[in-house]
Scaffold this active site. Structure first.
Site, PDB file in Angstrom:
ATOM      1  N   PRO A 156      44.285  44.422  35.792  1.00 18.66           N
ATOM      2  CA  PRO A 156      43.686  45.379  34.860  1.00 18.66           C
ATOM      3  C   PRO A 156      43.223  46.698  35.458  1.00 18.66           C
ATOM      4  O   PRO A 156      43.258  47.725  34.771  1.00 18.66           O
ATOM      5  CB  PRO A 156      42.485  44.599  34.298  1.00 18.66           C
ATOM      6  CG  PRO A 156      42.756  43.167  34.578  1.00 18.66           C
ATOM      7  CD  PRO A 156      43.545  43.150  35.836  1.00 18.66           C
ATOM      8  N   LYS A 215      52.656  57.379  35.875  1.00 20.98           N
ATOM      9  CA  LYS A 215      52.181  56.471  34.821  1.00 20.98           C
ATOM     10  C   LYS A 215      50.920  56.998  34.155  1.00 20.98           C
ATOM     11  O   LYS A 215      50.784  56.957  32.916  1.00 20.98           O
ATOM     12  CB  LYS A 215      51.916  55.089  35.422  1.00 20.98           C
ATOM     13  CG  LYS A 215      51.297  54.078  34.440  1.00 20.98           C
ATOM     14  CD  LYS A 215      52.175  53.883  33.202  1.00 20.98           C
ATOM     15  CE  LYS A 215      51.470  53.045  32.135  1.00 20.98           C
ATOM     16  NZ  LYS A 215      51.258  51.646  32.511  1.00 20.98           N
TER      17      LYS A 215
END
Length: 329
Positions: free
Chosen positions: A94, A200
Site C-alpha cells: 500500500p 506512475k
C-alpha cells in the site's frame, strides 16, 4: 547427396524446437515469491500461477492467502521466508513504509539467508525517493530491485492487461520482463530506479483530476434531466472522451462490471488515490512545480474519506457530489 542434406535438415530442426520448448518449460516452473495480495496483487499472483509458476506467498490478511493456497500456492509466515524460497520476488504493497518494512525490516527480505542474486520487483506505488533508497540499500546485499508500478486497475490485473512503468538497470528489467508480461500487456522501461514511480505518480495525478471532472460533468447533466447513458455515449465519441468515461464510468448503471455498478466496491480505493495524490503533492513541493488542481483533488478525496467512504472505489466521487442520489434509486 541432396536427399542426405534434406534428411539432415529435417532431423535438426525438431531438435532445436524441442530444446527451446524445454528451456521455456523449465522457466515457467521456477519459484516466485509474491507479497501483498490485495485487490491488485491477488489477481496478479493468480495469473502467475495460471502460467505454471510455483508461488510462495505472504500477506497479513488471511482470506486471499487461503484462496491461493487452495489453488496450489505455498503460504509462509514472513517476507524473509518468501526470500528463502524464491529468487524472484514481486511485492504489491500500500505505501512507502510498507515497502521499507517488507524489504528492510526485522523479518524482511534482506534478512533472509542466501539472498545474493535475488531479483526484487516492487509493483507498489510509492515515493520515488524511497524506491531509490531501498534499491540502493538492497544492492549492497546482492539484491537487485526494480520499481514496476502498474496502470490498468483491478480489471487490468484480473485480465492480465496491466501496463508496467519500470525503473531500474537494463539487465534487471530484461530479466523481469518474462514475469511482467504474464501479468500485463505492456512493459515500459522509464530509466533508472525511481523513474517508474515518477511516471506512475504523474499518471495517477492526471487520473484523479480526470475522474473528478467526469463526475462533475455527469452530475451536472443528470441534475439537468439528462440520461446518463446518453451523456456517456456522447462523451465517449467527443472531446471529453477518457478512461474515466469510456472504461470506468463513475455513474451507477452506465456500465456493467465496474465498481460504480456494484456500490463502488472492489476497485481502487479513495484512500489509495488520496495516498497517490499526496505523493504527487510532496514531489511537486520538492521541485517547486505548481500543482493547483492536484492539491484540490487531494482535498476532495480526503473529504470523502472523512465521511467514512475511504474504502470505496475512487469513482465514488460522483456519488459524493450528489449525496448518493443515484445509489438511493
Amino acid at each position: 547427396k541432396e536427399e542426405k542434406m534434406l534428411r539432415f535438415a529435417v532431423q535438426r530442426v525438431p531438435k532445436a524446437n524441442l530444446l527451446g520448448r524445454r528451456f521455456y518449460g523449465d522457466a515457467a516452473k521456477e519459484n516466485v515469491g509474491f507479497i501483498g495480495l490485495g485487490n491488485m496483487g491477488f489477481h496478479m499472483a493468480s495469473n502467475l500461477m495460471k502460467a505454471g509458476h510455483k508461488l510462495y506467498i505472504h500477506d497479513v490478511t488471511p482470506e486471499p492467502v487461503q484462496k491461493l493456497v487452495q489453488n496450489g500456492a505455498i503460504a509462509v509466515n514472513s517476507p524473509k521466508e518468501v526470500a528463502e524460497n524464491a529468487k524472484k520476488i514481486i511485492t504489491m504493497l500500500p505505501s512507502s513504509p510498507h515497502v521499507q518494512q517488507v524489504y528492510l525490516g526485522e523479518n524482511g527480505i534482506s534478512k533472509a539467508r542466501g539472498v545474493e542474486g535475488t531479483l526484487a520487483i516492487d509493483a507498489s506505488t510509492i515515493d520515488p525517493s524511497v524506491a531509490r533508497e531501498v534499491a540502493q540499500q538492497l544492492l549492497g546485499q546482492g539484491i537487485t530491485m526494480i520499481d514496476a508500478p502498474v496502470s490498468g486497475g483491478v480489471m487490468g490485473a484480473a485480465n492480465g492487461t496491466l501496463t508496467f512503468m519500470v525503473g531500474g538497470p537494463d539487465a534487471a528489467v530484461e530479466q523481469a520482463r518474462a514475469l511482467l508480461t504474464l501479468m500485463g500487456q505492456k512493459v515500459v522501461h522509464c530509466g533508472p530506479n525511481g523513474n517508474g514511480q515518477v511516471v506512475k505518480v504523474c499518471n495517477n495525478l492526471a487520473l484523479a483530476i480526470e475522474m473528478i471532472g467526469i463526475s462533475e460533468a455527469m452530475n451536472l447533466g443528470v441534475s439537468l434531466g439528462m440520461d446518463p447513458k446518453l451523456m456517456a455515449s456522447i462523451f465517449n465519441t467527443s472531446t471529453s472522451r477518457c478512461w474515466s468515461s469510456d472504461t470506468y464510468n463513475p455513474v451507477p448503471g452506465v456500465m456493467e462490471n465496474v465498481p460504480a455498478s456494484r456500490n463502488y466496491d472492489g476497485g481502487f480505493g479513495v484512500d489509495l488515490m488520496a495516498k497517490d495524490l499526496s505523493l504527487a503533492v510532496a514531489a511537486a513541493h520538492k521541485v517547486r512545480a505548481p500543482i493547483t488542481l492536484g492539491s484540490s483533488a487531494l482535498q476532495i478525496y480526503n473529504l470523502i474519506s472523512q465521511h467514512g467512504k475511504g474504502k470505496k472505489d475512487f469513482g465514488y466521487v460522483y456519488s459524493f457530489l450528489n449525496n448518493d442520489a443515484a445509489l438511493k434509486k
